[in-house]
Write a protein that holds these residues in place. Structure first.
Motif, PDB file in Angstrom:
ATOM      1  N   ALA A   1       0.814  -1.221   0.000  1.00  0.00           N
ATOM      2  CA  ALA A   1       0.000   0.000   0.000  1.00  0.00           C
ATOM      3  C   ALA A   1       0.851   1.277   0.000  1.00  0.00           C
ATOM      4  O   ALA A   1       0.309   2.377  -0.001  1.00  0.00           O
ATOM      5  CB  ALA A   1      -0.931   0.003   1.209  1.00  0.00           C
ATOM      6  N   GLY A   2       2.168   1.135   0.013  1.00  0.00           N
ATOM      7  CA  GLY A   2       3.043   2.297  -0.094  1.00  0.00           C
ATOM      8  C   GLY A   2       3.424   2.970   1.202  1.00  0.00           C
ATOM      9  O   GLY A   2       3.818   4.139   1.198  1.00  0.00           O
ATOM     10  N   ALA A   3       3.341   2.250   2.325  1.00  0.00           N
ATOM     11  CA  ALA A   3       3.733   2.823   3.615  1.00  0.00           C
ATOM     12  C   ALA A   3       5.250   2.806   3.786  1.00  0.00           C
ATOM     13  O   ALA A   3       5.940   1.985   3.182  1.00  0.00           O
ATOM     14  CB  ALA A   3       3.075   2.038   4.754  1.00  0.00           C
ATOM     15  N   GLN A   4       5.734   3.702   4.620  1.00  0.00           N
ATOM     16  CA  GLN A   4       7.133   3.708   5.053  1.00  0.00           C
ATOM     17  C   GLN A   4       7.163   2.939   6.366  1.00  0.00           C
ATOM     18  O   GLN A   4       6.522   3.349   7.335  1.00  0.00           O
ATOM     19  CB  GLN A   4       7.627   5.133   5.267  1.00  0.00           C
ATOM     20  CG  GLN A   4       7.541   6.007   4.053  1.00  0.00           C
ATOM     21  CD  GLN A   4       7.778   7.468   4.416  1.00  0.00           C
ATOM     22  OE1 GLN A   4       8.479   7.786   5.364  1.00  0.00           O
ATOM     23  NE2 GLN A   4       7.165   8.347   3.657  1.00  0.00           N
ATOM     24  N   ILE A   5       7.908   1.844   6.411  1.00  0.00           N
ATOM     25  CA  ILE A   5       7.794   0.900   7.522  1.00  0.00           C
ATOM     26  C   ILE A   5       9.044   0.848   8.381  1.00  0.00           C
ATOM     27  O   ILE A   5      10.163   0.794   7.868  1.00  0.00           O
ATOM     28  CB  ILE A   5       7.490  -0.509   6.975  1.00  0.00           C
ATOM     29  CG1 ILE A   5       6.224  -0.477   6.119  1.00  0.00           C
ATOM     30  CG2 ILE A   5       7.367  -1.512   8.108  1.00  0.00           C
ATOM     31  CD1 ILE A   5       6.032  -1.698   5.249  1.00  0.00           C
ATOM     32  N   ALA A   6       8.813   0.825   9.695  1.00  0.00           N
ATOM     33  CA  ALA A   6       9.863   0.523  10.669  1.00  0.00           C
ATOM     34  C   ALA A   6       9.375  -0.693  11.449  1.00  0.00           C
ATOM     35  O   ALA A   6       8.208  -0.759  11.843  1.00  0.00           O
ATOM     36  CB  ALA A   6      10.089   1.693  11.615  1.00  0.00           C
ATOM     37  N   ILE A   7      10.247  -1.669  11.624  1.00  0.00           N
ATOM     38  CA  ILE A   7       9.896  -2.871  12.384  1.00  0.00           C
ATOM     39  C   ILE A   7      10.670  -2.838  13.688  1.00  0.00           C
ATOM     40  O   ILE A   7      11.900  -2.778  13.688  1.00  0.00           O
ATOM     41  CB  ILE A   7      10.227  -4.162  11.611  1.00  0.00           C
ATOM     42  CG1 ILE A   7       9.573  -4.156  10.236  1.00  0.00           C
ATOM     43  CG2 ILE A   7       9.777  -5.384  12.418  1.00  0.00           C
ATOM     44  CD1 ILE A   7      10.031  -5.290   9.327  1.00  0.00           C
ATOM     45  N   ALA A   8       9.944  -2.862  14.797  1.00  0.00           N
ATOM     46  CA  ALA A   8      10.551  -2.840  16.125  1.00  0.00           C
ATOM     47  C   ALA A   8      10.336  -4.203  16.774  1.00  0.00           C
ATOM     48  O   ALA A   8       9.209  -4.671  16.881  1.00  0.00           O
ATOM     49  CB  ALA A   8       9.928  -1.738  16.975  1.00  0.00           C
ATOM     50  N   ASN A   9      11.420  -4.798  17.206  1.00  0.00           N
ATOM     51  CA  ASN A   9      11.335  -6.127  17.802  1.00  0.00           C
ATOM     52  C   ASN A   9      12.402  -6.263  18.883  1.00  0.00           C
ATOM     53  O   ASN A   9      13.423  -5.583  18.845  1.00  0.00           O
ATOM     54  CB  ASN A   9      11.536  -7.203  16.716  1.00  0.00           C
ATOM     55  CG  ASN A   9      11.066  -8.561  17.167  1.00  0.00           C
ATOM     56  OD1 ASN A   9       9.928  -8.717  17.590  1.00  0.00           O
ATOM     57  ND2 ASN A   9      11.928  -9.550  17.095  1.00  0.00           N
ATOM     58  N   ARG A  10      12.160  -7.161  19.839  1.00  0.00           N
ATOM     59  CA  ARG A  10      13.176  -7.420  20.874  1.00  0.00           C
ATOM     60  C   ARG A  10      14.438  -7.993  20.259  1.00  0.00           C
ATOM     61  O   ARG A  10      15.519  -7.832  20.794  1.00  0.00           O
ATOM     62  CB  ARG A  10      12.633  -8.395  21.924  1.00  0.00           C
ATOM     63  CG  ARG A  10      11.549  -7.831  22.788  1.00  0.00           C
ATOM     64  CD  ARG A  10      10.984  -8.883  23.690  1.00  0.00           C
ATOM     65  NE  ARG A  10      10.497  -9.980  22.831  1.00  0.00           N
ATOM     66  CZ  ARG A  10      10.097 -11.142  23.260  1.00  0.00           C
ATOM     67  NH1 ARG A  10      10.114 -11.429  24.528  1.00  0.00           N
ATOM     68  NH2 ARG A  10       9.661 -12.053  22.414  1.00  0.00           N
ATOM     69  N   THR A  11      14.281  -8.678  19.130  1.00  0.00           N
ATOM     70  CA  THR A  11      15.422  -9.257  18.414  1.00  0.00           C
ATOM     71  C   THR A  11      15.489  -8.612  17.029  1.00  0.00           C
ATOM     72  O   THR A  11      14.827  -9.067  16.098  1.00  0.00           O
ATOM     73  CB  THR A  11      15.238 -10.793  18.290  1.00  0.00           C
ATOM     74  OG1 THR A  11      14.886 -11.325  19.558  1.00  0.00           O
ATOM     75  CG2 THR A  11      16.494 -11.460  17.769  1.00  0.00           C
ATOM     76  N   PRO A  12      16.282  -7.544  16.889  1.00  0.00           N
ATOM     77  CA  PRO A  12      16.349  -6.861  15.592  1.00  0.00           C
ATOM     78  C   PRO A  12      16.753  -7.775  14.432  1.00  0.00           C
ATOM     79  O   PRO A  12      16.290  -7.563  13.309  1.00  0.00           O
ATOM     80  CB  PRO A  12      17.392  -5.763  15.833  1.00  0.00           C
ATOM     81  CG  PRO A  12      17.267  -5.467  17.294  1.00  0.00           C
ATOM     82  CD  PRO A  12      17.020  -6.810  17.923  1.00  0.00           C
ATOM     83  N   ASP A  13      17.575  -8.786  14.680  1.00  0.00           N
ATOM     84  CA  ASP A  13      17.953  -9.698  13.600  1.00  0.00           C
ATOM     85  C   ASP A  13      16.733 -10.411  13.025  1.00  0.00           C
ATOM     86  O   ASP A  13      16.653 -10.638  11.816  1.00  0.00           O
ATOM     87  CB  ASP A  13      18.979 -10.724  14.075  1.00  0.00           C
ATOM     88  CG  ASP A  13      20.374 -10.138  14.207  1.00  0.00           C
ATOM     89  OD1 ASP A  13      20.622  -9.050  13.636  1.00  0.00           O
ATOM     90  OD2 ASP A  13      21.211 -10.761  14.885  1.00  0.00           O
ATOM     91  N   LYS A  14      15.777 -10.750  13.880  1.00  0.00           N
ATOM     92  CA  LYS A  14      14.551 -11.398  13.404  1.00  0.00           C
ATOM     93  C   LYS A  14      13.737 -10.424  12.546  1.00  0.00           C
ATOM     94  O   LYS A  14      13.177 -10.803  11.518  1.00  0.00           O
ATOM     95  CB  LYS A  14      13.726 -11.898  14.589  1.00  0.00           C
ATOM     96  CG  LYS A  14      12.555 -12.748  14.186  1.00  0.00           C
ATOM     97  CD  LYS A  14      11.852 -13.360  15.389  1.00  0.00           C
ATOM     98  CE  LYS A  14      10.660 -14.164  14.938  1.00  0.00           C
ATOM     99  NZ  LYS A  14       9.854 -14.657  16.047  1.00  0.00           N
ATOM    100  N   ALA A  15      13.707  -9.167  12.956  1.00  0.00           N
ATOM    101  CA  ALA A  15      12.992  -8.146  12.172  1.00  0.00           C
ATOM    102  C   ALA A  15      13.686  -7.926  10.829  1.00  0.00           C
ATOM    103  O   ALA A  15      13.029  -7.776   9.798  1.00  0.00           O
ATOM    104  CB  ALA A  15      12.928  -6.844  12.964  1.00  0.00           C
ATOM    105  N   ARG A  16      15.013  -7.909  10.832  1.00  0.00           N
ATOM    106  CA  ARG A  16      15.782  -7.748   9.585  1.00  0.00           C
ATOM    107  C   ARG A  16      15.507  -8.916   8.643  1.00  0.00           C
ATOM    108  O   ARG A  16      15.312  -8.736   7.447  1.00  0.00           O
ATOM    109  CB  ARG A  16      17.279  -7.684   9.921  1.00  0.00           C
ATOM    110  CG  ARG A  16      18.024  -6.617   9.188  1.00  0.00           C
ATOM    111  CD  ARG A  16      19.482  -6.482   9.592  1.00  0.00           C
ATOM    112  NE  ARG A  16      19.892  -6.650  10.963  1.00  0.00           N
ATOM    113  CZ  ARG A  16      19.666  -5.785  11.964  1.00  0.00           C
ATOM    114  NH1 ARG A  16      19.015  -4.674  11.723  1.00  0.00           N
ATOM    115  NH2 ARG A  16      20.098  -6.024  13.170  1.00  0.00           N
ATOM    116  N   PHE A  17      15.468 -10.130   9.196  1.00  0.00           N
ATOM    117  CA  PHE A  17      15.180 -11.331   8.414  1.00  0.00           C
ATOM    118  C   PHE A  17      13.785 -11.237   7.787  1.00  0.00           C
ATOM    119  O   PHE A  17      13.586 -11.586   6.622  1.00  0.00           O
ATOM    120  CB  PHE A  17      15.306 -12.573   9.299  1.00  0.00           C
ATOM    121  CG  PHE A  17      15.053 -13.858   8.595  1.00  0.00           C
ATOM    122  CD1 PHE A  17      16.011 -14.418   7.765  1.00  0.00           C
ATOM    123  CD2 PHE A  17      13.852 -14.528   8.760  1.00  0.00           C
ATOM    124  CE1 PHE A  17      15.775 -15.613   7.097  1.00  0.00           C
ATOM    125  CE2 PHE A  17      13.603 -15.731   8.105  1.00  0.00           C
ATOM    126  CZ  PHE A  17      14.572 -16.271   7.275  1.00  0.00           C
TER     127      PHE A  17
END
Length: 184
Positions: free
Chosen positions: A53-69
């Motif tokens: 839908a064209g959003a600018q996304i930030a993923i926040a997680n306790r384990t950033p590597d999992k969010a990066r994956f």
């Protein structure tokens, strides 16, 4: 999460359930800044739909590597941060895709207690039981719009119904049945 054995096709109806519930609440994400809390299956559906839908996304997680994956697996250029650092971000929408706030952790919130929610943001909590989570209460106390996950649940089921039957789902009846089943 929905399989049609007539043509052996699998469909993730979480994406359409989430995105259609955002639309039903008048939430347009095109070009908007969105913080997704979590990096599991629900977050995957949210990130995919938001990206489409064209959003600018930030993923926040306790384990950033999992969010990066997660972001890399979807081919999404998302900012990845540790959950403790969410207060450093501006956002128009915050989406909770974690189980924090769901029974038995109903007194907990995925948003850090010492962090202010982004000014003017809408907070969408995918949790539908309880109907009003601690995160939603935090949002409302900050003067923000808070939306619970019941609509996503029902609309996801409606999408599956349409795939299986080729007909529009009876949304009003499905909402009533879901509320009754949840004791609301």
């Amino acid at each position: 999460n929905t399989i049609d054995f007539r043509d052996n096709r699998g469909t993730n109806t979480d994406v359409s359930g989430f995105m259609s519930d955002l639309a039903a609440h008048g939430i347009d994400v095109a070009g908007k800044r969105v913080i997704v809390l979590g990096a599991g299956g629900a977050a995957r559906a949210a990130v995919y739909g938001l990206h489409q839908a064209g959003a600018q996304i930030a993923i926040a997680n306790r384990t950033p590597d999992k969010a990066r994956f997660l972001a890399q697996g979807l081919g999404v250029d998302a900012q990845v941060i540790h959950l403790a650092d969410v207060d450093a971000l501006e956002a128009d929408l915050v989406v909770n895709c974690t189980t924090v706030g769901m029974w038995p952790r109903v007194d907990e919130s995925p948003w850090p207690a010492d962090a202010a929610l982004p000014r003017g943001a809408v907070v969408y909590d995918m949790i539908y039981r309880p109907a009003r989570t601690r995160l939603m209460a935090q949002a409302e106390a900050a003067g923000l719009q808070a939306v619970g996950g019941l609509g996503m649940l029902v609309r996801q089921g409606a999408a599956a119904f349409a795939l299986w039957t080729g007909r529009d789902a009876p949304l009003e009846g499905m909402f009533a049945a879901a509320r009754a089943a949840l004791g609301e």
